[in-house]
Design an enzyme around this catalytic site. Structure first.
Site, mmCIF file in Angstrom:
data_model
loop_
_atom_site.group_PDB
_atom_site.id
_atom_site.type_symbol
_atom_site.label_atom_id
_atom_site.label_comp_id
_atom_site.label_asym_id
_atom_site.label_seq_id
_atom_site.Cartn_x
_atom_site.Cartn_y
_atom_site.Cartn_z
ATOM 1 N N CYS A 44 38.749 1.085 17.574
ATOM 2 C CA CYS A 44 38.387 1.915 16.424
ATOM 3 C C CYS A 44 37.354 1.165 15.604
ATOM 4 O O CYS A 44 37.515 -0.040 15.369
ATOM 5 C CB CYS A 44 39.634 2.193 15.584
ATOM 6 S SG CYS A 44 39.327 3.210 14.136
ATOM 7 N N HIS A 47 42.070 10.815 19.127
ATOM 8 C CA HIS A 47 41.914 9.635 18.262
ATOM 9 C C HIS A 47 41.240 10.018 16.935
ATOM 10 O O HIS A 47 41.713 9.635 15.858
ATOM 11 C CB HIS A 47 41.097 8.560 19.000
ATOM 12 C CG HIS A 47 40.812 7.343 18.175
ATOM 13 N ND1 HIS A 47 41.361 6.111 18.450
ATOM 14 C CD2 HIS A 47 40.035 7.163 17.069
ATOM 15 C CE1 HIS A 47 40.935 5.233 17.548
ATOM 16 N NE2 HIS A 47 40.121 5.847 16.704
ATOM 17 N N GLU A 48 40.147 10.782 17.019
ATOM 18 C CA GLU A 48 39.416 11.162 15.802
ATOM 19 C C GLU A 48 40.225 12.128 14.946
ATOM 20 O O GLU A 48 40.224 12.047 13.716
ATOM 21 C CB GLU A 48 38.052 11.775 16.155
ATOM 22 C CG GLU A 48 37.106 10.845 16.902
ATOM 23 C CD GLU A 48 36.956 9.483 16.242
ATOM 24 O OE1 GLU A 48 36.953 9.401 15.002
ATOM 25 O OE2 GLU A 48 36.863 8.487 16.979
ATOM 26 N N HIS A 103 42.579 10.525 12.645
ATOM 27 C CA HIS A 103 41.979 10.007 11.412
ATOM 28 C C HIS A 103 42.079 11.038 10.282
ATOM 29 O O HIS A 103 42.255 10.671 9.122
ATOM 30 C CB HIS A 103 40.500 9.653 11.627
ATOM 31 C CG HIS A 103 40.286 8.293 12.216
ATOM 32 N ND1 HIS A 103 40.703 7.132 11.598
ATOM 33 C CD2 HIS A 103 39.679 7.895 13.363
ATOM 34 C CE1 HIS A 103 40.367 6.084 12.341
ATOM 35 N NE2 HIS A 103 39.750 6.530 13.423
HETATM 36 NI NI NI Z 1 39.035 5.313 14.939
#
Ligand code: NI
Length: 197
Positions: free
Chosen positions: A106, A148-149, A152
């Site tokens: 990340c 993954h995004e 966030h």
């Molecule tokens: Ni990330």
């Protein structure tokens, strides 16, 4: 314009982000700056909270995955050469299939890479940069990057998916990152740095 990426420990990374509408100011500009920032940091995805803006927006460009050795034969890398997209107000409608582990990194947590298990297939709806509503399904690395995004936007980092033991082993490194004690070749904001840079 290259924007500073906020490091582990920044409060925005732990926040659930808000949806935006078409009146969001300077959106086109922001998206362009995010791409510039992501390419400069050699990332394949960047979410708005990572530049300190808690809105439901992330960008991806998976083309580096196609440059990896063996990518041509890797079914998970299929279509990655054209996987450059903007996701606004995304909703992962469903995740299915087998879970598989992959070493994730990340941009907010430099120099740490750990295996994270996620489901192989996702169904997602979102608005693209032209504010068209899109519904798509993804698998392979594309699904992985999106998951993954998307995390966030929910205030979740890949380290949150690790076992308690693994997290404990990483604790010192993570605290050091938040203090700016790390090696990184792109612009960052460190929340616990003594001398803010
Ligand atoms: Ni990330």
């Amino acid at each position: 314009m290259i924007l500073p990426i906020v490091a582990y420990g920044h409060p925005t990374l732990k926040k659930e982000s808000d949806e935006i509408d078409q009146n969001y100011p300077e959106l086109k500009n922001l998206i362009q700056n995010m791409f510039e920032t992501m390419y400069n940091a050699k990332g394949v995805g960047l979410a708005a909270p990572q530049i300190g803006i808690p809105i439901r927006l992330f960008i991806v460009d998976g083309s580096p995955f196609k440059e990896d050795e063996g990518a041509e034969e890797d079914p998970k890398a299929k279509g990655m050469e054209s996987f450059k997209k903007v996701f606004i107000n995304p909703i992962i409608e469903n995740e299915e299939g087998e879970t598989w582990a992959f070493g994730e990194g990340c941009l907010s947590i430099p120099s740490i890479r750990e295996n994270v298990s996620r489901k192989e297939k996702i169904y997602i709806s979102y608005y693209n940069e032209k504010w068209n509503l899109v519904e798509e399904e993804y698998d392979g690395y594309a699904a992985r990057i999106i998951q993954h995004e998307y995390d966030h936007l929910e205030g979740i980092l890949f380290t949150d998916h690790l076992s308690t033991l693994k997290r404990k082993l990483l604790q010192k490194k993570l605290i050091n990152i938040s203090k700016g004690i790390t090696t990184v070749d792109y612009k960052m904001t460190f929340p616990k740095a003594k001398n803010k840079r």
